[in-house]
Scaffold this motif. Structure first.
Motif, short mmCIF file in Angstrom:
data_model
loop_
_atom_site.label_atom_id
_atom_site.label_comp_id
_atom_site.label_asym_id
_atom_site.label_seq_id
_atom_site.Cartn_x
_atom_site.Cartn_y
_atom_site.Cartn_z
N THR A 1 2.77 -8.80 -5.21
CA THR A 1 1.40 -9.23 -4.93
C THR A 1 1.34 -10.59 -4.24
N GLU A 2 2.35 -11.45 -4.46
CA GLU A 2 2.33 -12.76 -3.82
C GLU A 2 2.51 -12.65 -2.31
N LYS A 3 3.07 -11.53 -1.85
CA LYS A 3 3.26 -11.31 -0.41
C LYS A 3 2.22 -10.35 0.16
N LEU A 4 1.77 -9.41 -0.65
CA LEU A 4 0.77 -8.45 -0.19
C LEU A 4 -0.63 -9.03 -0.16
N LEU A 5 -0.85 -10.09 -0.94
CA LEU A 5 -2.14 -10.77 -1.06
C LEU A 5 -3.18 -9.92 -1.79
N LEU A 6 -3.38 -8.68 -1.36
CA LEU A 6 -4.30 -7.77 -2.03
C LEU A 6 -3.56 -6.49 -2.39
N SER A 7 -4.06 -5.82 -3.40
CA SER A 7 -3.48 -4.53 -3.76
C SER A 7 -3.64 -3.57 -2.59
N PRO A 8 -2.56 -2.85 -2.21
CA PRO A 8 -2.64 -1.94 -1.05
C PRO A 8 -3.38 -0.65 -1.37
N TRP B 1 3.70 0.87 -2.82
CA TRP B 1 3.79 0.03 -1.64
C TRP B 1 5.00 0.42 -0.81
N PHE B 2 4.99 -0.01 0.46
CA PHE B 2 6.02 0.40 1.41
C PHE B 2 6.84 -0.78 1.91
N GLU B 3 8.07 -0.48 2.24
CA GLU B 3 8.88 -1.39 3.04
C GLU B 3 9.71 -0.56 4.01
N SER B 4 10.21 -1.21 5.05
CA SER B 4 11.01 -0.50 6.04
C SER B 4 12.40 -0.22 5.48
N GLU B 5 13.13 0.62 6.19
CA GLU B 5 14.49 0.94 5.76
C GLU B 5 15.36 -0.31 5.72
N GLU B 6 15.01 -1.29 6.56
CA GLU B 6 15.78 -2.55 6.59
C GLU B 6 15.36 -3.51 5.49
N GLY B 7 14.34 -3.15 4.71
CA GLY B 7 13.90 -4.00 3.61
C GLY B 7 12.76 -4.93 3.97
N THR B 8 12.10 -4.71 5.11
CA THR B 8 10.96 -5.55 5.51
C THR B 8 9.68 -5.02 4.89
N LEU B 9 8.95 -5.89 4.23
CA LEU B 9 7.68 -5.51 3.63
C LEU B 9 6.69 -5.16 4.74
N LEU B 10 6.09 -3.97 4.66
CA LEU B 10 5.16 -3.53 5.70
C LEU B 10 3.76 -4.06 5.45
N LYS C 1 11.32 5.12 9.46
CA LYS C 1 11.77 5.40 8.11
C LYS C 1 11.21 4.37 7.14
N LEU C 2 10.43 4.85 6.19
CA LEU C 2 9.78 3.99 5.21
C LEU C 2 10.30 4.29 3.81
N ILE C 3 10.40 3.24 3.01
CA ILE C 3 10.75 3.39 1.60
C ILE C 3 9.48 3.20 0.79
N LEU C 4 9.15 4.19 -0.04
CA LEU C 4 7.97 4.12 -0.90
C LEU C 4 8.40 3.66 -2.29
N HIS C 5 7.83 2.54 -2.73
CA HIS C 5 8.06 2.04 -4.08
C HIS C 5 6.89 2.45 -4.97
N LEU C 6 7.20 2.81 -6.18
CA LEU C 6 6.19 3.37 -7.08
C LEU C 6 5.67 2.37 -8.11
N ALA C 7 6.17 1.15 -8.10
CA ALA C 7 5.73 0.18 -9.10
C ALA C 7 6.06 -1.23 -8.63
N SER C 8 5.53 -2.20 -9.35
CA SER C 8 5.81 -3.63 -9.15
C SER C 8 5.60 -4.11 -7.72
N PRO C 9 4.41 -3.95 -7.17
CA PRO C 9 4.16 -4.46 -5.82
C PRO C 9 4.26 -5.98 -5.79
#
Length: 349
Positions: free
Chosen positions: A153-160, A96-105, A143-151
């Motif tokens: 889910t309570e904010k993403l609602l669905l798996s990306p 999953w992704f978030e912005s460089e400022e830490g905002t969930l995309l 600029k995006l930060i790619l996270h490799l685990a632990s999405p």
């Protein structure tokens, strides 16, 4: 570094023989790209990864979605960054992704919309010394930060995942279809082959494949009648092709005969606004962008006879939209691949 071609397949005809001006604007919208800089969260890199190459650059199609970039990003990471054994343990559906400022995309937003909304939101912060633009907008990689685990889910609602993205995309198409026509018959009437085909057009960035299906649900623009009044010599009238003249389009599927134009307003660091947007006003005149904005955001777009400085601006697909552009024409020619006219509102400085 990767760069998608402006379109991967070029056909001789497209968009089911729609007027050339309509196809031109649709293709220009389709071919837009944005620069992305994707960096893996250093805390989540597998053991033995090459930490000097964890950044990946891509020129991504505006109409595409972040989950659709995952296979290409994974290939790069597996080839030059990850240790082979450790890389195979990673599950792409958990990325999953978030912005460089830490905002969930919002992975279900088109990439171009994410880019414009982020750029405008950044522009209202204190300007950099190098910025000379009246709007303080700079074309730089998002600029995006790619996270490799632990999405989350309570904010993403669905798996990306790509499949979830497809479901969300089809839902947007159906909602836009209902807003236009008052029902979803055009969408539900599509064969499964067509429904899969329109999504494949997005995945493969194939303009002709996409419009082969989309032309069945998106309103048309019709050629002007010979009895149409002469065109104005006012340059401001050139914000839409003459083929979109509401008085020369009796076709029931014409853009000026829809029930409402599917429009969303995106405010910087703020809410998303949505309302009924008829193609014409009560007096029969075309509903323009400036009328729509001054009605819904009068403090930012004061109605006439305001003569003060420009307070805000409207952007679509990275382009500043002329105020007298007509909503019906925008819906037929400048809507996103999800069927929506997405207008990002910025603050003039």
């Amino acid at each position: 570094m990767s760069a998608y071609g402006t379109t991967r397949h070029h056909g001789q005809t497209s968009a089911n023989s729609t007027p050339a001006s309509t196809t031109l604007f649709r293709r220009l919208t389709w071919e837009g790209t944005v620069p992305l800089e994707i960096r893996v969260d250093s805390k989540e890199l597998p053991a033995n990864s090459d930490r000097g190459l964890e950044c990946y650059y891509i020129q991504a199609p505006r109409v595409s979605y972040l989950p659709l970039l995952m296979p290409e990003i994974r290939r790069f990471l597996m080839d030059v960054v990850f240790d082979e054994a450790a890389g195979k343990m990673l599950k792409e559906e958990e990325w999953w992704f978030e912005s460089e400022e830490g905002t969930l995309l919002k992975w279900h937003w088109p990439i171009g919309l994410i880019y414009d909304n982020h750029t405008i939101s950044a522009s209202i912060r204190p300007p950099s010394q190098t910025s000379t633009s009246h709007y303080n907008l700079q074309v730089t990689p998002l600029k995006l930060i790619l996270h490799l685990a632990s999405p989350p889910t309570e904010k993403l609602l669905l798996s990306p995942s790509a499949e979830s993205c497809k479901q969300a995309y089809m839902g947007q198409l159906k909602e836009a279809d209902f807003i236009r026509w008052g029902n979803t018959k055009r969408m539900t009437g599509l064969r499964k082959q067509d429904q899969d085909g329109i999504w494949e057009g997005i995945k493969e960035h194939n303009f002709d494949d996409y419009w082969r299906v989309a032309s069945k649900i998106v309103p048309t623009t019709a050629p002007a009648r010979s009895s149409s009044p002469p065109l104005s010599t006012n340059p401001s009238m050139h914000t839409r092709p003459p083929s979109a003249d509401p008085q020369s389009a009796p076709d029931r599927d014409n853009a000026y005969n829809v029930r409402s134009v599917p429009v969303r307003l995106y405010l910087p660091d703020g809410p998303v606004m949505q309302d009924v947007v008829p193609p014409t006003l009560e007096d029969g005149s075309a509903h323009t962008l400036v009328h729509y904005l001054s009605t819904h955001l009068p403090l930012l777009f004061p109605p006439a006879p305001y003569s003060g400085p420009e307070l805000a601006y409207a952007m679509m697909h990275g382009v500043l939209v002329p105020p007298d552009a007509e909503m019906a024409w925008l819906g037929a020619c400048m809507a996103g691949a999800d069927g929506w006219v997405s207008v990002c509102v910025g603050i003039a400085r």
